[in-house]
Design an enzyme around this catalytic site. Structure first.
Site, PDB file in Angstrom:
ATOM      1  CG  MET A  93      -1.996  -1.126   1.151  1.00  0.00           C
ATOM      2  SD  MET A  93      -2.944  -1.176  -0.401  1.00  0.00           S
ATOM      3  CE  MET A  93      -4.079   0.183  -0.106  1.00  0.00           C
ATOM      4  NE  ARG A  94       3.990   4.196   2.434  1.00  0.00           N
ATOM      5  CZ  ARG A  94       3.402   5.164   3.146  1.00  0.00           C
ATOM      6  NH1 ARG A  94       2.313   4.908   3.843  1.00  0.00           N
ATOM      7  NH2 ARG A  94       3.911   6.386   3.167  1.00  0.00           N
ATOM      8  CG  ASN A 110       0.058  -3.752  -8.701  1.00  0.00           C
ATOM      9  OD1 ASN A 110       0.028  -4.193  -7.544  1.00  0.00           O
ATOM     10  ND2 ASN A 110      -0.840  -2.894  -9.157  1.00  0.00           N
ATOM     11  CG  HIS A 112      -5.659  -2.522 -10.094  1.00  0.00           C
ATOM     12  ND1 HIS A 112      -5.539  -1.685  -8.999  1.00  0.00           N
ATOM     13  CD2 HIS A 112      -6.781  -2.121 -10.749  1.00  0.00           C
ATOM     14  CE1 HIS A 112      -6.533  -0.809  -9.009  1.00  0.00           C
ATOM     15  NE2 HIS A 112      -7.291  -1.058 -10.058  1.00  0.00           N
ATOM     16  CG  ASP A 148      -3.521   1.006  -9.952  1.00  0.00           C
ATOM     17  OD1 ASP A 148      -2.703   0.232  -9.416  1.00  0.00           O
ATOM     18  OD2 ASP A 148      -4.399   1.602  -9.312  1.00  0.00           O
TER      19      ASP A 148
HETATM   20  C1  GRF Z   1      -5.951  -7.417  -3.650  1.00  0.00           C
HETATM   21  O1  GRF Z   1      -7.283  -7.181  -3.996  1.00  0.00           O
HETATM   22  C2  GRF Z   1      -5.032  -6.892  -4.711  1.00  0.00           C
HETATM   23  O2  GRF Z   1      -5.573  -6.958  -5.996  1.00  0.00           O
HETATM   24  C3  GRF Z   1      -4.879  -5.442  -4.310  1.00  0.00           C
HETATM   25  O3  GRF Z   1      -4.826  -5.473  -2.905  1.00  0.00           O
HETATM   26  C4  GRF Z   1      -5.524  -6.619  -2.436  1.00  0.00           C
HETATM   27  C5  GRF Z   1      -4.569  -7.380  -1.573  1.00  0.00           C
HETATM   28  O4  GRF Z   1      -5.179  -8.459  -0.928  1.00  0.00           O
HETATM   29  N1  GRF Z   1      -3.715  -4.862  -4.932  1.00  0.00           N
HETATM   30  P1  GRF Z   1      -4.290  -9.566  -0.231  1.00  0.00           P
HETATM   31  O5  GRF Z   1      -3.420  -8.872   0.805  1.00  0.00           O
HETATM   32  O6  GRF Z   1      -3.467 -10.238  -1.281  1.00  0.00           O
HETATM   33  O7  GRF Z   1      -5.261 -10.513   0.414  1.00  0.00           O
END
Ligand code: GRF
Length: 217
Positions: A93-94, A110, A112, A148
């Site tokens: 989340m960074r 990544n 998404h 993204d």
């Molecule tokens: C997932 O939905 C992924 O697509 C997004 O963040 C979420 C992470 O979920 N980037 P997890 O930690 O893998 O359960």
């Protein structure tokens, strides 16, 4: 064939990490996880990695206040120290700087939770419902500096069903993520996904079929 060494970056529950751990457990899977790196010490994904006997590292952005280059240099050192060849962002989340992204160009992917380029950013499931799309899904892409954005390796589509709320739709997408991420990693590890300008070519010609999964509904 030596296995491709993955570094998985997480911030939270790590269900996509778990999907990669499970895939890597198969002897014929062409990649292995060399390091799980979290920016949060309490990320549940670290426990998943520990259980699987995978090395972990915590590099907290809070230890580098106002110093993104320092934070990223510490991550870079941990990843290179573990011999990582491909970074998989999995709920990290960074936002990464252009410098970091360029240093790992075409070695950084990544996942998404939308069919990019639709619904970049957060709250993708609620926004998909509000827009009235009939299909939603997820995308694995090579990372570029814009958020993204980047060449698409693979996508999976799921239907939006009557009565769906963001939670139900999100669960359906998440299940497809868990199939898609290992599939995309396999394509890259086998050298079958090549970046060609703004797109990814999948070797053996069947670009669409080869790079798309639609799991049974
Ligand atoms: C997932 O939905 C992924 O697509 C997004 O963040 C979420 C992470 O979920 N980037 P997890 O930690 O893998 O359960």
């Amino acid at each position: 064939m030596p296995k491709l060494k993955l570094g998985v970056l997480i911030s939270g529950r790590g269900s996509n990490l778990q999907a990669l751990i499970d895939a890597c457990a198969a002897p014929d899977f062409p990649a292995e996880i060399a390091l799980v790196l979290s920016n949060k010490a309490d990320a549940f994904g670290l426990e998943r990695a520990g259980r699987a006997g995978i090395p972990t590292a915590v590099v907290s952005h809070r230890d580098h206040p106002g110093d993104k280059p320092g934070f990223e240099a510490a991550m870079d050192a941990a990843l290179r120290g573990a011999g990582v060849e491909l970074i998989c962002l999995a709920g990290f989340m960074r936002i990464l700087s252009e410098g970091f992204v360029e240093r790992w160009r075409d070695k950084l992917i990544n996942i998404h939770p939308s069919l990019l380029p639709s619904f970049k950013g957060l709250d993708t499931h609620a926004r998909a419902l509000a827009t009235g799309v009939r299909f939603h899904g997820c995308t694995v892409h090579f990372v570029r500096p814009a958020m993204d954005d980047g060449p698409i390796v693979a996508q999976a589509a799921v239907p939006v069903l009557p009565g769906d709320d963001a939670h139900a739709l999100g669960d359906r997408v998440l299940e497809s993520e868990h199939a898609l991420y290992p599939h995309a990693v396999r394509l890259i590890a086998e050298g079958r996904a090549r970046v060609d300008g703004d797109v990814v070519r999948i070797e053996n010609g069947a670009t669409v079929l080869e790079s798309t999964i639609n799991p049974p509904l």
